[in-house]
Scaffold this motif. Structure first.
Motif, PDB file in Angstrom:
ATOM      1  N   LEU A 175       0.991  -1.141   0.236  1.00 39.70           N
ATOM      2  CA  LEU A 175       0.186   0.004  -0.075  1.00 39.70           C
ATOM      3  C   LEU A 175       0.895   1.337   0.055  1.00 39.70           C
ATOM      4  CD1 LEU A 175      -2.753  -1.021   2.566  1.00 39.70           C
ATOM      5  CD2 LEU A 175      -3.163  -0.508   0.041  1.00 39.70           C
ATOM      6  N   LYS A 176       2.179   1.195   0.805  1.00 38.01           N
ATOM      7  CA  LYS A 176       2.923   2.355   0.898  1.00 38.01           C
ATOM      8  C   LYS A 176       3.414   2.765  -0.482  1.00 38.01           C
ATOM      9  CE  LYS A 176       6.848   4.472   3.525  1.00 38.01           C
ATOM     10  NZ  LYS A 176       7.698   3.910   4.443  1.00 38.01           N
ATOM     11  N   ASN A 177       3.869   1.711  -1.121  1.00 39.65           N
ATOM     12  CA  ASN A 177       4.298   1.883  -2.482  1.00 39.65           C
ATOM     13  C   ASN A 177       3.463   2.340  -3.372  1.00 39.65           C
ATOM     14  OD1 ASN A 177       7.047   1.387  -1.665  1.00 39.65           O
ATOM     15  ND2 ASN A 177       6.774  -1.125  -2.273  1.00 39.65           N
ATOM     16  N   ILE A 208      -4.404   9.422   0.154  1.00 45.31           N
ATOM     17  CA  ILE A 208      -3.000   9.215  -0.671  1.00 45.31           C
ATOM     18  C   ILE A 208      -1.856   9.705  -0.054  1.00 45.31           C
ATOM     19  CG2 ILE A 208      -4.394   9.061  -2.766  1.00 45.31           C
ATOM     20  CD1 ILE A 208      -3.649  12.072  -3.057  1.00 45.31           C
ATOM     21  N   ASP A 209      -0.729   9.271  -0.157  1.00 46.04           N
ATOM     22  CA  ASP A 209       0.598   9.744   0.166  1.00 46.04           C
ATOM     23  C   ASP A 209       0.947  10.943  -0.502  1.00 46.04           C
ATOM     24  OD1 ASP A 209       3.097  10.149   1.136  1.00 46.04           O
ATOM     25  OD2 ASP A 209       3.975   8.062   0.638  1.00 46.04           O
ATOM     26  N   LEU A 210       1.048  12.085   0.031  1.00 42.93           N
ATOM     27  CA  LEU A 210       1.576  13.385  -0.692  1.00 42.93           C
ATOM     28  C   LEU A 210       3.031  13.346  -1.230  1.00 42.93           C
ATOM     29  CD1 LEU A 210      -0.347  15.834   1.458  1.00 42.93           C
ATOM     30  CD2 LEU A 210      -0.831  15.197  -1.083  1.00 42.93           C
ATOM     31  N   THR A 225       5.274  11.527 -10.834  1.00 42.02           N
ATOM     32  CA  THR A 225       4.745  10.763  -9.832  1.00 42.02           C
ATOM     33  C   THR A 225       3.728   9.769  -9.978  1.00 42.02           C
ATOM     34  OG1 THR A 225       3.788  12.871  -9.029  1.00 42.02           O
ATOM     35  CG2 THR A 225       5.701  12.325  -8.065  1.00 42.02           C
ATOM     36  N   LEU A 226       3.167   9.014  -9.227  1.00 41.36           N
ATOM     37  CA  LEU A 226       2.174   8.026  -9.367  1.00 41.36           C
ATOM     38  C   LEU A 226       0.740   8.782  -9.538  1.00 41.36           C
ATOM     39  CD1 LEU A 226       2.874   4.958  -7.018  1.00 41.36           C
ATOM     40  CD2 LEU A 226       2.487   4.898  -9.465  1.00 41.36           C
ATOM     41  N   ILE A 260      -8.537  -5.359  -3.086  1.00 40.67           N
ATOM     42  CA  ILE A 260      -8.467  -3.970  -3.604  1.00 40.67           C
ATOM     43  C   ILE A 260      -7.083  -3.600  -4.026  1.00 40.67           C
ATOM     44  CG2 ILE A 260      -8.566  -1.631  -2.811  1.00 40.67           C
ATOM     45  CD1 ILE A 260     -11.242  -2.353  -1.308  1.00 40.67           C
ATOM     46  N   LEU A 261      -6.009  -4.072  -2.807  1.00 35.01           N
ATOM     47  CA  LEU A 261      -4.477  -3.819  -3.161  1.00 35.01           C
ATOM     48  C   LEU A 261      -4.206  -4.536  -4.420  1.00 35.01           C
ATOM     49  CD1 LEU A 261      -1.553  -3.190  -2.234  1.00 35.01           C
ATOM     50  CD2 LEU A 261      -1.841  -5.192  -0.587  1.00 35.01           C
TER      51      LEU A 261
END
Length: 451
Positions: free
Chosen positions: A3-5, A115-117, A128-129, A209-210
């Protein structure tokens, strides 16, 4: 891929306590109805003294009024009050599956995530993603930053898009609502439709989902889908609505993170932003045009300015007037069929016409018009440009003295990802995800400060 990636994780959501009227609580995105103060006056009258997200956001219709600093202070104070008085309660950690019904569609499905900013960049040329789809106007960020930098919670209206033709991420959840906890189910105000939300608490559902997100993010699949080489970085999420709100969250995080390290850096709640994800292939998602209206101008003089601007940029332009809407439409259809130029219908009072740009510099008519208006406005301080949803609203506003409106065509939603991947960000307000009343309503909240 973790999830982090992927740049995502399940949110810890706050929702109003049980006795709060959710119809009065949830209001539409602050950047809607910016030339219709009567809409927001009706919302204020409807809400009254009841708890509402209206008191947690700054509708842009009021941005140019006096007392902005006090309004921002009141917003932050109300956020703290709602937390202290337990008006907002934890609704559990987990993704939320959302099913939205509007006057225009029976169902538009979404997934609430954070989401990771660190995986997001709104600057042109981003790799970026998570990326912006439209140019970010930095002048629009300060009022939003002033709210968020002192805010204990966020109240999102951001909607991100995924390009998932197999409908593998969100759509399977529609068949499993009996396995999820329903966290809200109510009618939205002001013709906003109906909304239901279900929390994903089952680890197996979360894992599915992942897995689906992971497949979308694989470099090989990405390159094959868009016909690009390995040098193109994967774009997983494209900001559809709320570009500037997401850019605000990023800007505030950049200001915070410099003094953090280790776990404080990795897990600070301000590093993340809560958003709703929608599949661009969802049948309930439509792309509508965002029309332009210009106030405080002489319409004919503005058209002449646009013609001169085009000439300076190696294009030829002219405009024609017509006696009625039917004649205007027939001529527009005729010219469009020929191709090779942009045909932009306009209305100025009782006059209807066409602005025609030959050998345009840009691929999209909206880019041609917006670049001209941006340039002309530099030397005309009184000129005001606004962005309008709906032809009827545009026609009504453009009938006023000193105004001219331009009608624009919708963008094909299936072209969005490839256009952003190959050409970069689009002009501001190129498309709208549905009509104004279909925009995301402020509803869920999340803490963004450390305990």
């Amino acid at each position: 891929m973790s999830l982090k990636n992927l740049g995502i994780k399940p949110p810890q959501v706050l929702l109003p306590k049980k006795n709060v009227d959710l119809t009065k609580w949830a209001v539409v995105a602050c950047d809607q109805y910016t030339s219709q103060p009567e809409y927001w006056a009706e919302v204020e009258n409807l809400v009254g003294e009841e708890p509402s997200t209206l008191k947690l956001v700054f509708p842009e219709v009021y941005l140019e009024e006096a007392g902005a600093a006090q309004r921002v202070a009141n917003i932050n104070d109300t956020m703290k009050k709602y937390l202290d008085q337990k008006q907002l309660m934890e609704a559990g950690k987990g993704f939320i599956y959302i099913d939205r019904k509007t006057a225009h569609t029976k169902s538009r499905k979404g997934l609430l995530i954070t989401i990771d900013l660190e995986q997001y960049d709104f600057n042109p040329g981003a790799k970026t993603l998570i990326r912006a789809t439209e140019g970010t106007v930095l002048d629009r960020l300060p009022p939003r930053i002033r709210i968020r930098e002192n805010a204990p919670i966020e109240v999102p209206h951001v909607m991100l898009l995924i390009d998932d033709p197999e409908k593998s991420v969100i759509e399977p959840l529609a068949l499993q609502t009996d396995k999820m906890e329903k966290v809200y189910d109510f009618d939205l105000m002001m013709n906003g439709g109906h909304i239901e939300g279900y929390r994903v608490a089952d680890p197996n559902m979360e894992e599915a989902i992942l897995d689906a997100f992971t497949k979308l993010a694989k470099a090989e699949a990405f390159a094959s889908k868009y016909g690009v080489g390995p040098e193109k970085d994967v774009l997983l999420f494209a900001a559809g609505d709320g570009n500037h709100s997401l850019a605000t969250a990023k800007s505030v995080w950049e200001n915070i993170k410099g003094g953090l390290a280790g776990e404080d850096f990795d897990n600070h709640p301000a590093r993340y932003a809560m958003v709703e994800v929608v599949n661009v292939h969802d049948q309930g998602l439509t792309f509508e045009p965002i029309h332009r209206i210009v106030f405080n101008v002489n319409g004919k003089e503005l058209l002449q300015d646009i013609v001169q601007y085009c000439a300076r940029n190696n294009s030829e332009a002219y405009y024609q007037e017509f006696s009625d809407q039917r004649e205007q439409g027939e001529k527009a259809k005729e010219l469009t069929a020929i191709g090779g130029h942009h045909v932009i219908p306009y209305i100025c009072g009782t006059i209807r016409g066409l602005l025609v740009v030959q050998n345009p510099k840009y691929n999209l008519a909206v880019a041609t018009l917006q670049s001209a208006l941006n340039d002309i406005s530099k030397n005309k301080e009184a000129l005001k440009i606004d962005y309008i949803h709906g032809e009827d609203v545009l026609s009504s506003l453009a009938s006023q003295e000193g105004a001219i409106g331009f009608y624009l065509e919708p963008m094909d939603k299936h072209d969005l990802f490839k256009t952003v991947i190959l050409d970069g960000v689009l002009p501001r307000k190129t498309f709208s995800m549905g009509e104004a009343e279909e925009k995301r309503f402020y509803l869920e909240c999340r803490k963004i400060t450390k305990e």
